[in-house]
Design a protein around this motif. Structure first.
Motif, short mmCIF file in Angstrom:
data_model
loop_
_atom_site.label_atom_id
_atom_site.label_comp_id
_atom_site.label_asym_id
_atom_site.label_seq_id
_atom_site.Cartn_x
_atom_site.Cartn_y
_atom_site.Cartn_z
N LEU A 121 0.92 -1.15 0.14
CA LEU A 121 -0.13 0.00 -0.02
C LEU A 121 0.93 1.30 -0.09
O LEU A 121 0.46 2.39 -0.55
CB LEU A 121 -1.07 0.06 1.18
CG LEU A 121 -1.86 -1.15 1.31
CD1 LEU A 121 -2.60 -0.99 2.71
CD2 LEU A 121 -2.72 -1.50 0.27
N THR A 138 -11.82 -1.61 -1.43
CA THR A 138 -12.20 -2.11 0.07
C THR A 138 -13.44 -2.47 0.20
O THR A 138 -13.87 -3.52 0.96
CB THR A 138 -11.73 -1.15 0.90
OG1 THR A 138 -11.87 0.31 0.60
CG2 THR A 138 -9.86 -1.09 1.10
N ILE A 146 -3.47 -8.27 -10.97
CA ILE A 146 -3.29 -6.79 -10.89
C ILE A 146 -2.06 -6.42 -10.94
O ILE A 146 -1.20 -7.18 -10.61
CB ILE A 146 -4.06 -6.18 -9.55
CG1 ILE A 146 -3.24 -6.81 -8.38
CG2 ILE A 146 -5.45 -6.53 -9.59
CD1 ILE A 146 -3.35 -6.04 -7.18
N VAL A 148 0.71 -3.52 -9.28
CA VAL A 148 0.85 -2.59 -8.54
C VAL A 148 2.47 -2.16 -8.28
O VAL A 148 3.06 -2.95 -8.34
CB VAL A 148 0.56 -2.92 -6.84
CG1 VAL A 148 0.59 -1.87 -5.94
CG2 VAL A 148 -0.95 -3.59 -6.90
N ASN A 154 -1.38 -11.91 -8.09
CA ASN A 154 -2.50 -12.75 -8.44
C ASN A 154 -2.93 -13.60 -7.40
O ASN A 154 -2.67 -15.01 -7.64
CB ASN A 154 -2.43 -13.35 -9.80
CG ASN A 154 -3.73 -13.98 -10.33
OD1 ASN A 154 -4.82 -13.73 -9.77
ND2 ASN A 154 -3.82 -14.30 -11.58
N MET A 159 -8.65 -10.30 -2.69
CA MET A 159 -9.06 -9.62 -1.28
C MET A 159 -10.37 -9.50 -0.97
O MET A 159 -11.29 -9.39 -1.95
CB MET A 159 -8.33 -8.31 -1.46
CG MET A 159 -8.67 -7.44 0.01
SD MET A 159 -7.74 -6.11 0.03
CE MET A 159 -9.19 -5.01 -0.09
N GLN A 160 -10.72 -10.04 0.12
CA GLN A 160 -12.11 -10.10 0.62
C GLN A 160 -12.76 -8.64 0.62
O GLN A 160 -12.15 -7.74 0.68
CB GLN A 160 -12.41 -10.81 1.95
CG GLN A 160 -11.92 -9.77 2.92
CD GLN A 160 -11.37 -10.50 3.99
OE1 GLN A 160 -10.21 -10.90 4.25
NE2 GLN A 160 -12.17 -10.54 5.34
C1 HEC Z 1 -6.33 -11.62 3.75
C2 HEC Z 1 -5.47 -10.72 3.29
C3 HEC Z 1 -5.81 -9.15 2.98
C4 HEC Z 1 -6.45 -8.40 3.92
C5 HEC Z 1 -6.69 -8.49 5.38
C6 HEC Z 1 -6.42 -7.12 3.14
N1 HEC Z 1 -5.97 -7.26 1.81
FE1 HEC Z 1 -5.92 -5.49 0.50
N2 HEC Z 1 -5.21 -7.12 -0.77
C7 HEC Z 1 -5.07 -8.27 -0.70
C8 HEC Z 1 -4.50 -8.80 -1.67
C9 HEC Z 1 -4.38 -10.54 -2.19
C10 HEC Z 1 -4.74 -8.09 -2.84
C11 HEC Z 1 -4.55 -8.23 -4.34
C12 HEC Z 1 -5.68 -8.97 -4.96
C13 HEC Z 1 -5.57 -9.33 -6.27
O1 HEC Z 1 -4.52 -9.69 -6.57
O2 HEC Z 1 -6.27 -9.12 -7.24
C14 HEC Z 1 -5.15 -6.67 -2.34
C15 HEC Z 1 -5.30 -5.63 -3.04
C16 HEC Z 1 -5.40 -4.26 -1.99
C17 HEC Z 1 -5.48 -3.05 -2.81
C18 HEC Z 1 -4.94 -2.78 -4.23
C19 HEC Z 1 -3.60 -3.03 -4.67
C20 HEC Z 1 -2.50 -1.93 -3.73
O3 HEC Z 1 -1.88 -2.73 -3.07
O4 HEC Z 1 -2.91 -1.09 -3.63
C21 HEC Z 1 -5.74 -2.19 -1.77
C22 HEC Z 1 -5.66 -0.80 -1.89
C23 HEC Z 1 -5.83 -2.97 -0.78
N3 HEC Z 1 -5.73 -4.20 -0.81
C24 HEC Z 1 -6.26 -2.22 0.61
C25 HEC Z 1 -6.68 -2.98 1.80
C26 HEC Z 1 -7.26 -2.41 2.87
C27 HEC Z 1 -7.45 -0.95 3.12
C28 HEC Z 1 -7.50 -3.41 3.88
C29 HEC Z 1 -8.08 -3.33 5.26
C30 HEC Z 1 -9.26 -2.71 5.22
C31 HEC Z 1 -6.94 -4.52 3.30
N4 HEC Z 1 -6.55 -4.30 1.81
C32 HEC Z 1 -7.06 -5.84 3.64
C33 HEC Z 1 -5.12 -9.14 0.54
C34 HEC Z 1 -5.63 -8.57 1.88
#
Ligand code: HEC
Length: 240
Positions: A121, A138, A146, A148, A154, A159-160
């Motif tokens: 991030l 989110t 994707i 970044v 991938n 992400m949930q």
């Molecule tokens: C269980 C693991 C997990 C959690 C918990 C999680 N993420 Fe992610 N996040 C991911 C993954 C894996 C991806 C990439 C998804 C893909 O490959 O399509 C991602 C992608 C992202 C991205 C877009 C790519 C980037 O790195 O900028 C953002 C913004 C982001 N998450 C924000 C958040 C935020 C804010 C939270 C908490 C509210 C959060 N995530 C919680 C696993 C997580």
């Protein structure tokens, strides 16, 4: 065994002591105060006490709160001063930092993620770019390949979505936090902005990068420049 015919002086002392403890009978017409009167008096005393304080000498919980340090706010987590003395940006950052705990397990406390698994991030164009896209990611989750910061991700399952688990305010705080941490600089995201996307977008599945293309550089109107002076009133009509 029968009582001794001549009780010794110890017994006499005991008998007299008992007699001295006896109270005189009440006069026939007097009554003990009824219980309700006791409670009524207590109630009056409590209300009067509460009124007396503020009405004599400007006593108030704010002034007399031992935790309200000069300028520093209430240091307890969620303390009263947190809302009263911090400006909106500092408050969002503080609450966002604790809300970020749900993200930190994957994206890490330093926002660097885990190479090949969880994207960073810190320095991410997804975070500091269009707020339309960031809120959607989110709110509904993200899946599939994707990019970044030039690196591909991938992760199976992606992400949930967090929309159901977090209130608009909580999400706004966390997003403001990640947009202004680890060297990132972005505007504040308000709960109204998150709510607007929520109302418009009823998607039930995770986003893909391709689906999000149209939102990549778009901003939800109403964001606020981050900084100590941040107030909703100071918001420009729409930061583009
Ligand atoms: C269980 C693991 C997990 C959690 C918990 C999680 N993420 Fe992610 N996040 C991911 C993954 C894996 C991806 C990439 C998804 C893909 O490959 O399509 C991602 C992608 C992202 C991205 C877009 C790519 C980037 O790195 O900028 C953002 C913004 C982001 N998450 C924000 C958040 C935020 C804010 C939270 C908490 C509210 C959060 N995530 C919680 C696993 C997580």
């Amino acid at each position: 065994m029968s009582a001794p015919a001549h009780p010794d002086s110890t017994d006499l002392d005991r008998i007299h002591a008992a007699v001295k403890r006896e109270k005189e009978d009440l006069a026939p017409e007097s009554q003990p105060a009824p219980l309700w009167a006791t409670f009524l008096l207590m109630l009056v005393a409590i209300i009067a006490g509460g009124q007396l304080g503020p009405m004599t000498g400007g006593w108030s919980f704010d002034v007399s709160n031992p935790f309200a340090l000069a300028g520093g706010g209430d240091p307890r987590p969620g303390g009263a001063g947190a809302g009263g003395t911090l400006d909106p940006f500092a408050l969002a950052m503080k609450k966002g930092a604790s809300g970020y705990a749900v993200c930190g397990g994957c994206h890490q406390g330093n926002g660097m993620g885990i190479p090949g698994q969880f994207p960073p991030l810190a320095g991410s164009e997804w975070v500091t770019g269009g707020t339309e896209r960031l809120i959607r990611v989110t709110q509904h989750g993200l899946v599939g390949a994707i990019t970044v910061k030039g690196a591909g991700y991938n992760t199976p399952g992606g992400m949930q979505p967090f929309g159901a688990a977090m209130s608009s305010q909580d999400l706004a705080n966390v997003l403001t936090y990640i947009r202004n941490s680890w060297g990132n600089e972005g505007t504040m995201i308000t709960k109204e902005m998150v709510q607007k996307v929520r109302d418009e977008e009823k998607r039930a599945t995770q986003w893909t990068e391709a689906d999000l293309k149209p939102f990549a550089d778009k901003n939800v109107p109403g964001d606020i420049p981050a900084g100590p002076g941040a107030t909703a009133a100071a918001a420009p009509a729409a930061a583009k």
